[in-house]
Design an enzyme around this catalytic site. Structure first.
Site, PDB file in Angstrom:
ATOM      1  N   HIS A 135       0.839  -1.204   0.000  1.00  0.00           N
ATOM      2  CA  HIS A 135       0.000   0.000   0.000  1.00  0.00           C
ATOM      3  C   HIS A 135       0.880   1.263   0.000  1.00  0.00           C
ATOM      4  CE1 HIS A 135      -3.638  -2.242   0.440  1.00  0.00           C
ATOM      5  NE2 HIS A 135      -3.461  -2.584   1.699  1.00  0.00           N
ATOM      6  N   TYR A 223     -10.437  -0.602 -10.976  1.00  0.00           N
ATOM      7  CA  TYR A 223     -11.378  -1.635 -10.528  1.00  0.00           C
ATOM      8  C   TYR A 223     -12.571  -1.670 -11.483  1.00  0.00           C
ATOM      9  CZ  TYR A 223     -14.511  -3.940  -7.097  1.00  0.00           C
ATOM     10  OH  TYR A 223     -15.382  -4.794  -6.451  1.00  0.00           O
TER      11      TYR A 223
HETATM   12  P1  A3P Z   1     -16.654  -3.534  -1.246  1.00  0.00           P
HETATM   13  O1  A3P Z   1     -16.442  -3.218   0.202  1.00  0.00           O
HETATM   14  O2  A3P Z   1     -17.138  -2.352  -2.030  1.00  0.00           O
HETATM   15  O3  A3P Z   1     -17.506  -4.733  -1.460  1.00  0.00           O
HETATM   16  P2  A3P Z   1      -9.228  -4.548  -0.855  1.00  0.00           P
HETATM   17  O4  A3P Z   1      -8.989  -5.916  -1.330  1.00  0.00           O
HETATM   18  O5  A3P Z   1      -8.303  -3.523  -1.460  1.00  0.00           O
HETATM   19  O6  A3P Z   1      -9.297  -4.469   0.622  1.00  0.00           O
HETATM   20  O7  A3P Z   1     -10.652  -4.101  -1.427  1.00  0.00           O
HETATM   21  C1  A3P Z   1     -11.817  -4.698  -0.928  1.00  0.00           C
HETATM   22  C2  A3P Z   1     -12.957  -4.420  -1.899  1.00  0.00           C
HETATM   23  O8  A3P Z   1     -12.798  -5.263  -3.052  1.00  0.00           O
HETATM   24  C3  A3P Z   1     -14.292  -4.787  -1.275  1.00  0.00           C
HETATM   25  O9  A3P Z   1     -15.222  -3.889  -1.876  1.00  0.00           O
HETATM   26  C4  A3P Z   1     -14.459  -6.220  -1.745  1.00  0.00           C
HETATM   27  O10 A3P Z   1     -15.780  -6.679  -1.700  1.00  0.00           O
HETATM   28  C5  A3P Z   1     -13.934  -6.115  -3.168  1.00  0.00           C
HETATM   29  N1  A3P Z   1     -13.503  -7.412  -3.717  1.00  0.00           N
HETATM   30  C6  A3P Z   1     -12.827  -8.395  -3.092  1.00  0.00           C
HETATM   31  N2  A3P Z   1     -12.631  -9.427  -3.929  1.00  0.00           N
HETATM   32  C7  A3P Z   1     -13.185  -9.099  -5.107  1.00  0.00           C
HETATM   33  C8  A3P Z   1     -13.317  -9.765  -6.366  1.00  0.00           C
HETATM   34  N3  A3P Z   1     -12.857 -11.001  -6.549  1.00  0.00           N
HETATM   35  N4  A3P Z   1     -13.954  -9.131  -7.364  1.00  0.00           N
HETATM   36  C9  A3P Z   1     -14.445  -7.888  -7.184  1.00  0.00           C
HETATM   37  N5  A3P Z   1     -14.364  -7.206  -6.010  1.00  0.00           N
HETATM   38  C10 A3P Z   1     -13.741  -7.796  -4.981  1.00  0.00           C
END
Ligand code: A3P
Length: 323
Positions: A135, A223
């Protein structure tokens, strides 16, 4: 790892406590302003680990780095990259025995900030390319990552969805005794740039600018685009990583298999139970997984939405990013 966390925390404590800091609603402990970004001091993701990685982390020239702000799709890009790079390493070359079918993407791809705590490295010398996530803002990356010109994939997400996702994530991890953060508190801090590793806009701009300067080694993804056209992004990413899909693989449907294996629905199902090694429950990384969740979840008022749009317009002036 736990012992090292405490050791490193103590080692860097004098250095980081001298920095400007604030106690804000997101976390129990203060955020510290270091090299123009706000770092948490919670042991799990502490500024001490970031400082340590700047001091000692050694990149290899063929490493792959996945960079992002928290809640921008880190888990997803970890899964996709791991699946692309390791697609021929599984039994009979079959993805049905793949590690992602029973492990969390965070177990498959370590953060640099955690790797430096390990007594035994994740990768043996014969394992390459190594894949790490981070990060860390671009300008604060460990020097060897820059010096070697390692490949970096940056995942960026619409600020409103990042805010809503962060709001839910922080509330889920919060000790009950602290009460919940309100969306107003979250929004005000986000606009001021006070979020873990924020300001959001500076983090994104740092990698965006670098991706224009180093087109062959830094890939800037969103994304939203990944959602709209996952298969094409998977193919482009494989090419960027130097392991393009062969015609044979494409005909055999390997791209689609990877897309499906890394889909939100599949990963959420695999990660219903258990914790990742640092103790966080696996399921917290999978909430809604949709583009524009800030609209459907109805957390932001139209005034908040307009304010965020205005800030984004100003901060991203001259940048070609569409969400
Ligand atoms: P939401 O809270 O909007 O659902 P990170 O991995 O950077 O912590 O980000 C988490 C976000 O990515 C969350 O968003 C999560 O649900 C989403 N996420 C995790 N896996 C995913 C996938 N395979 N495809 C799409 N979104 C995903």
């Amino acid at each position: 790892e736990k012992a090292n966390t405490a050791l490193i925390f103590d080692m860097y404590k004098d250095r980081f406590t001298a920095l400007p800091n604030q106690k804000v609603a997101w976390l129990t402990k203060n955020l510290y302003l270091y090299q123009n970004h706000w770092y948490p001091s919670e042991t799990l993701f502490s500024i001490a680990n970031y400082m340590r990685s700047q001091d000692i982390f050694q990149a290899n020239p063929d490493d792959i780095y996945l960079a992002s702000l928290p809640k921008s799709g880190t888990t997803w890009i970890k899964a996709i990259t791991f699946a692309i790079v390791n697609r021929t390493k599984y039994k009979n070359h079959s993805l049905s025995t793949h590690m992602l079918l029973n492990s969390n993407p965070h177990d498959c791809v370590p953060f640099i900030e955690h790797e430096i705590l390990r007594t035994k490295p994740t990768y043996m010398p014969e394992n390459h390319p190594r894949i790490f996530a981070t990060h860390t803002p671009y300008t604060s990356l460990p020097q060897s990552v820059i010096d070697y010109g390692c490949r970096i994939v940056y995942m960026c997400r619409n600020p409103k969805d990042v805010l809503v996702s962060l709001f839910h994530f922080m509330n889920k991890l919060r000790d009950d005794s602290l009460g919940l953060i309100t969306i107003e508190e979250g929004f005000n801090l986000f606009c001021k740039g006070v979020t873990p590793l924020g300001p959001y806009w500076d983090h994104v701009r740092g990698y965006y600018k670098a991706s224009l300067e180093h087109t062959t080694r830094i890939l800037f993804l969103t994304y939203e685009n990944m959602s709209a056209n996952t298969a094409n992004n998977v193919k482009n990413l494989a090419e960027f990583l130097g392991c393009p899909f062969t015609e044979e693989e494409e005909v055999a449907g390997v791209v689609e298999e990877i897309v499906k294996m890394c889909s939100f629905e599949n990963l959420r199902e695999v990660n219903k139970h258990g914790n990742i090694p640092n103790g966080l429950p696996k399921h917290v990384f999978f909430r809604e997984g949709r583009v524009g969740d800030w609209i459907w979840s109805n957390h932001l008022t139209s005034e908040m939405s307009q304010t965020l749009d205005q800030i984004t317009k100003e901060k991203f002036h001259g940048m070609d990013i569409s969400f």
